[in-house]
Design a protein around this motif. Structure first.
Motif, PDB file in Angstrom:
ATOM      1  N   MET A   1       1.050  -1.394  -0.034  1.00  0.00           N
ATOM      2  CA  MET A   1       0.016  -0.033  -0.156  1.00  0.00           C
ATOM      3  C   MET A   1       0.917   1.152  -0.042  1.00  0.00           C
ATOM      4  O   MET A   1       1.906   1.422   0.732  1.00  0.00           O
ATOM      5  N   SER A   2       0.703   2.164  -0.869  1.00  0.00           N
ATOM      6  CA  SER A   2       1.148   3.484  -0.781  1.00  0.00           C
ATOM      7  C   SER A   2       0.490   4.505  -1.691  1.00  0.00           C
ATOM      8  O   SER A   2      -0.635   4.556  -1.749  1.00  0.00           O
ATOM      9  N   GLU A   3       1.052   5.838  -1.280  1.00  0.00           N
ATOM     10  CA  GLU A   3       0.313   7.030  -1.637  1.00  0.00           C
ATOM     11  C   GLU A   3       1.186   7.803  -2.740  1.00  0.00           C
ATOM     12  O   GLU A   3       2.239   7.949  -2.248  1.00  0.00           O
ATOM     13  N   GLN A   4       0.497   8.015  -3.702  1.00  0.00           N
ATOM     14  CA  GLN A   4       1.466   8.805  -4.702  1.00  0.00           C
ATOM     15  C   GLN A   4       0.505  10.027  -5.348  1.00  0.00           C
ATOM     16  O   GLN A   4      -0.661   9.928  -5.464  1.00  0.00           O
ATOM     17  N   ARG A   5       1.191  11.285  -5.381  1.00  0.00           N
ATOM     18  CA  ARG A   5       0.532  12.479  -5.809  1.00  0.00           C
ATOM     19  C   ARG A   5       1.129  12.588  -7.302  1.00  0.00           C
ATOM     20  O   ARG A   5       2.299  12.444  -7.686  1.00  0.00           O
ATOM     21  N   ILE A   6      -0.065  12.811  -8.206  1.00  0.00           N
ATOM     22  CA  ILE A   6       0.483  12.992  -9.796  1.00  0.00           C
ATOM     23  C   ILE A   6      -0.230  14.024 -10.171  1.00  0.00           C
ATOM     24  O   ILE A   6      -1.281  14.339  -9.741  1.00  0.00           O
ATOM     25  N   LYS A   7      -0.006  14.450 -11.312  1.00  0.00           N
ATOM     26  CA  LYS A   7      -0.591  15.667 -12.092  1.00  0.00           C
ATOM     27  C   LYS A   7      -1.806  15.093 -12.870  1.00  0.00           C
ATOM     28  O   LYS A   7      -2.929  15.724 -12.959  1.00  0.00           O
ATOM     29  N   CYS A   8      -1.867  13.932 -13.565  1.00  0.00           N
ATOM     30  CA  CYS A   8      -2.747  13.533 -14.510  1.00  0.00           C
ATOM     31  C   CYS A   8      -2.819  11.797 -14.381  1.00  0.00           C
ATOM     32  O   CYS A   8      -2.036  11.222 -14.681  1.00  0.00           O
ATOM     33  N   ALA A   9      -3.963  11.270 -13.929  1.00  0.00           N
ATOM     34  CA  ALA A   9      -4.333   9.978 -14.005  1.00  0.00           C
ATOM     35  C   ALA A   9      -5.370   9.620 -15.235  1.00  0.00           C
ATOM     36  O   ALA A   9      -6.137  10.579 -15.674  1.00  0.00           O
ATOM     37  N   ILE A  10      -4.708   8.631 -16.011  1.00  0.00           N
ATOM     38  CA  ILE A  10      -5.842   8.166 -17.085  1.00  0.00           C
ATOM     39  C   ILE A  10      -6.185   6.766 -16.700  1.00  0.00           C
ATOM     40  O   ILE A  10      -5.557   5.841 -16.686  1.00  0.00           O
ATOM     41  N   ILE A  11      -7.635   6.678 -16.649  1.00  0.00           N
ATOM     42  CA  ILE A  11      -8.303   5.434 -16.286  1.00  0.00           C
ATOM     43  C   ILE A  11      -8.796   4.705 -17.528  1.00  0.00           C
ATOM     44  O   ILE A  11      -9.970   5.396 -18.285  1.00  0.00           O
TER      45      ILE A  11
END
Ligand code: NAP
Length: 313
Positions: A1-11
């Protein structure tokens, strides 16, 4: 389990998702694509695509998606073979949770989750799924070499499936509920020229017949006079359209009556600022690989502009 901050997620990873990834990565958004359980999307099930520009000899759906994926990777798109199982779009950064409980905090999201095959919804269809009932001729056609099969539907999918199966199987019945096809003229013409394809007009499938070994036949009823008959087939391919994959977003984003994500005008803007939609998930009308790819480009451009105007600390 981790947490990550990103600019743009594409689902999603069909033509819409991967094209959005090409544009978003070239715009420096460092997107991450979450492929879901079917990398490449529904189109990977299509044997031959003759209407995607740039392939004069045509290409398989799988081959096309491999090419678009590689192009996205060339610009450093990160592709994760994971599904998003929960989203929270109530505040920015938006929260996405993967199947293995990783948390993604995304400043923007492009939804391109596509659509899934629609089923007839009859009991026997469920019973024989994987035992002769399928929605993918490219995947399963091989099992019916030199056998008789039925394809249900009259659209481009059904006709393309029937065309493909006609090259493998002994005989293909196309079961059409009206007296006309919905498929494009080019596909209809190719199909009508096939000697081992028989179209059963105005027939509604009512039951898939079989035993412990699998499917043995299909019972249909005439929409003209209610007459029932059975055809002997070992495989039944259901190709009666699609339903958008929006279960994950219900209650959070505005959908139309059929479950498609509503977008504003010709843009990819959804009812939530910072969330964009591309491809079949927002397109009840055209649903072509090329239109999905085009809308993926639109979504990434909208997303880039929006992020510039709405930076998040
Ligand atoms: P579609 O165009 O919606 O056609 C669905 C077909 O299934 C219609 O013939 C419909 O009959 C029939 N049908 C629906 N419910 C049924 C039921 N309960 N029982 C029996 N028949 C039923 O779906 P599609 O063929 O999957 O195509 C979807 C979109 O993708 C279209 O825009 C199509 O052009 C596109 N597509 C394009 C390509 C390509 O260009 N190569 C390939 C595949 C798909 P009615 O006509 O009576 O409604």
């Amino acid at each position: 389990m981790s947490e990550q901050r990103i600019k743009c997620a594409i689902i999603g990873s069909g033509p819409g998702g991967y094209t959005a990834a090409i544009y978003a990565s070239r715009a420096g958004l460092n997107p991450i694509v979450f492929t879901g359980t079917a990398p490449g999307g529904q189109i990977t099930m299509t044997d031959q695509i003759d209407n995607f520009p740039g392939y004069p000899e045509g290409i398989s759906g799988f081959g096309l998606m491999e090419d678009i994926r590689k192009q996205a990777e060339r610009f450093n798109t990160e592709i994760r073979n994971k599904s998003i199982i929960r989203v929270d779009f109530s505040k920015r950064p938006f929260v996405l949770e993967t199947e293995d409980k990783d948390i993604i905090l995304a400043e923007s999201v492009i939804i391109s989750t596509g659509a899934s095959a629609r089923w007839l919804g009859i009991e026997s269809e469920r019973k024989f799924r994987g035992m002769g009932v399928s929605t993918c001729a490219t995947c399963d056609g091989f099992f019916y070499r030199k056998k008789d099969v039925a394809v249900i539907g009259g659209g481009d999918t059904a006709c393309s499936e029937a065309l493909y199966l006609s090259t493998i199987c002994n005989k293909v019945y196309l079961v059409v509920r009206r007296d006309q096809l919905r498929a494009s003229k080019a596909v209809q013409d190719m199909l009508l020229a096939k000697e081992n394809v028989e179209i059963l007009w105005k027939q509604k499938p009512v039951e898939i017949l079989g035993d412990e070994e699998g499917v043995t036949g299909l019972k249909v009823v005439s929409s003209d006079n209610g007459e029932e008959k059975s055809i002997d087939v070992m495989g039944v391919f259901v190709a009666i359209g699609n339903i958008p994959n929006t279960e994950l977003f219900k209650g959070q984003i505005e959908l139309d009556e059929a479950g498609y994500i509503k977008t504003q005008g010709a843009s990819s803007y959804t009812s939530i600022e910072g969330i964009f939609a591309a491809g079949d998930v927002q397109d009840p009308r055209y649903k072509q690989a090329i239109t999905a790819a085009g809308s993926g480009a639109i979504a990434a451009i909208d997303c880039e502009h929006w992020l510039m105007e709405h930076p998040l600390q």
